[in-house]
Every structure is written in C-alpha cells, then in structure tokens.
Write a protein that holds these residues in place. Sequence first.
Motif, short mmCIF file in Angstrom:
data_model
loop_
_atom_site.label_atom_id
_atom_site.label_comp_id
_atom_site.label_asym_id
_atom_site.label_seq_id
_atom_site.Cartn_x
_atom_site.Cartn_y
_atom_site.Cartn_z
N ARG A 266 0.84 -1.18 0.00
CA ARG A 266 0.00 0.00 0.00
C ARG A 266 0.89 1.24 0.00
NH1 ARG A 266 -2.56 0.66 6.17
NH2 ARG A 266 -0.61 1.31 7.18
N SER A 267 0.29 2.35 -0.42
CA SER A 267 1.00 3.64 -0.38
C SER A 267 0.28 4.56 0.59
CB SER A 267 1.05 4.27 -1.77
OG SER A 267 -0.26 4.60 -2.22
N ARG A 268 1.06 5.35 1.26
CA ARG A 268 0.53 6.34 2.21
C ARG A 268 0.95 7.72 1.71
NH1 ARG A 268 2.21 9.10 6.94
NH2 ARG A 268 0.59 9.25 8.56
N THR A 269 -0.02 8.52 1.29
CA THR A 269 0.24 9.83 0.68
C THR A 269 -0.26 10.92 1.61
OG1 THR A 269 -0.04 8.88 -1.53
CG2 THR A 269 -0.13 11.28 -1.33
N THR A 270 0.64 11.86 1.90
CA THR A 270 0.29 13.03 2.73
C THR A 270 0.75 14.29 2.01
OG1 THR A 270 2.38 12.80 3.94
CG2 THR A 270 0.42 11.80 4.92
N ASN A 271 -0.05 15.31 2.09
CA ASN A 271 0.30 16.59 1.47
C ASN A 271 1.38 17.31 2.28
OD1 ASN A 271 -1.65 16.42 -0.66
ND2 ASN A 271 -3.25 17.05 0.78
N ASP A 280 -2.69 29.33 2.15
CA ASP A 280 -3.28 28.11 1.60
C ASP A 280 -3.60 27.13 2.73
OD1 ASP A 280 -2.93 29.22 -0.87
OD2 ASP A 280 -1.06 28.13 -1.31
N LYS A 281 -4.69 26.40 2.53
CA LYS A 281 -5.12 25.39 3.48
C LYS A 281 -5.19 24.05 2.77
CE LYS A 281 -5.77 28.45 6.74
NZ LYS A 281 -4.91 28.51 7.95
N VAL A 282 -4.43 23.06 3.27
CA VAL A 282 -4.45 21.73 2.69
C VAL A 282 -4.70 20.72 3.80
CG1 VAL A 282 -2.87 22.34 0.79
CG2 VAL A 282 -1.95 21.47 2.94
N SER A 283 -5.24 19.60 3.41
CA SER A 283 -5.51 18.53 4.36
C SER A 283 -4.23 17.74 4.62
CB SER A 283 -6.60 17.60 3.83
OG SER A 283 -6.78 16.51 4.71
N THR A 284 -3.96 17.48 5.88
CA THR A 284 -2.80 16.68 6.26
C THR A 284 -3.19 15.25 6.61
OG1 THR A 284 -3.05 17.46 8.54
CG2 THR A 284 -1.56 18.71 7.11
N THR A 285 -4.42 14.88 6.34
CA THR A 285 -4.86 13.51 6.59
C THR A 285 -4.28 12.58 5.54
OG1 THR A 285 -6.93 14.33 7.53
CG2 THR A 285 -6.85 12.01 6.88
#
Length: 306
Positions: A266-271, A280-285
């Motif tokens: 699996r891959s785990r991608t985080t911004n 700017d507002k990005v999700s860190t989930t």
Amino acid sequence: MDAYDGGSGAPRRADTSDGPASSEGPDSSGGPEAVSSPVGGVLPAPRAELRSSTPVVGAGAADEPAQGQGSDPGPDPGPEPASATAPRHLPPRTGVAALSPRYQVGAALALAVVAVTVCVHVGMVFLHVAPSNTVTKAHGKAIDDWIYPEFEQNWKLFAPNPLQQNIAVQVRAQIRGEDGGSRTTGWYDLSAQDGRDIDGNLVPSHTQQNELRRAWDFFTATHDGSARPVGLRGALAETYLRRIVVMRLERGAVDEGGVVERVQIRSRTTNVPPPKWSTDKVSTTPVYRVLSWWSVPDGVTEGGAR
C-alpha cells in the motif's frame, strides 16, 4: 758670501733679521697664509710661535693633491647596476611549467581529453532535454545510451507540477512458519527505512535513494486506479515491485525460519504543509492506496530474487 753671484744679473733677495723669506703655506697651527705683494714679491707671513716639523709645499699647495695621492678621480659615477655585480634570480616555476617536457605533454593531453568529454556531455544533455529535432531523431539511441541511467533529467522539481506530496511505500506479509501455521505481519514502512539510512549519510547509495521510489512510480504509471495493468509493461512493473519488497522482508523484516507466501503493498500519501506565511489550506490527513495480495513464487523466497 751671497747665494747669488753679482755677475749673474739675477736680483738679490732682501735679507731680513727674521731669517729668509719662506714660501710655505699655512702652518699646522692654523696661522695666516703668506700674502702676495702688490709689487710682485711674496710677503712673509707672521712668525708663528710653534712650527710644524712637516715641510709644507709652496704657493698653490692648497689647490694640488697631497703628496703620494693620485689625481682627482672626477665625479662619483654612483653605484653599479645590480646586474653587473650579482646574478639575476628568477622566480621558481610552479604548476605545469615546473614539470618536465614529457609530463607537460601528458598534462596537456589529459586536459584536452577532459575538455572534449565535458563538451560532449553538455551537448548530449542539451539534446536530451531539447524538443524533438532532426539530430535527436537520427541519433536518439546514442543520446539515450549516454544519458541513462546516471544522467537522467526531468522537470519534476520545477514547473509545471512540482512535488507537493510525500509518498511512503509500506508492505505486510503472510508467512508460513516451520510448524505449518500461517500468520500475517504488521505494516512495514520501507520508505521510512530508506529515509533513516540516508539521514546523516554523506554518500548514500542509489538503491536507498531511488530504487523503491522509482519502482512505485513505474507501477502507478503502468496501472490504472484499480491496479489493472495498462499496456505491455504492467506485468513487468508488478514483478519488479514485488521482488523489491520481498527482498526487503527477507533481509530484516521477517523472523528467521519463516517463508513469505504472499505480500500486500500500500501507499501512504500526505500533502506537504504550506509555509507559515502562506494562506493556503491543505488537508494533512493521509490517503492510502491498498493493492491486493500477491502470491510469491518459490523462486523469489528464501534469500531473495533469483
């Protein structure tokens, strides 16, 4: 009797009570000099109380050099030039000039080879990144052979789409033990392991930096969102990624005595969070992409890929 004969016609010198007239110059006591008479004679100087025992020359002695000394050497010519009195010292040779002629020729040839190599490399890189043209169409294979894999160029660091995500590749395995039982391991973060190996390492290996990352990029480029292969290279990408994760598990993640039967990736991608000054507002989930279980052939287990 007088010193002069009367018949000679020479004038007689007047006799004085003080003695004969002297033509001596100034004596050693610094007395006055003899003064010429206006009638042609020489008047005697006043008698000094102390006379030098050294005779003094007659009139005009002050203008002539002392007895025993040569004539006046004339004006002083000054110091002689340094080149006439001492050898000239040249500065020591340094660099290539200090080498023997044979080594100078070798150094010149080495510099020429380096210059030609640099020019060829710069030209190959330019043709590699330049738009398609006549030269790249005719000699594309030679350019690719020179560039890949060490000098590959890409634009991911710059526009139009710089990397803004951290992608970690994780794996878990189903292991068959010596007693015949089967168990499933937890998720091993292989990307984090590579990061720990690189951190503080001045000369990290190419495998630690790029092997796992490039394998995952190769897989995602040849598969769709449902992990179905697209094109003829899909099966090759799957085999390549599976071999890498199995070798990592065999080397340290799996307990001794077990055999890897299946693996799941699996891959785990985080911004990447924006800087503090940005609005700017990005999700860190984190976002996960989980692949299905892959069976591991017997030739891939027990010591890695063969």
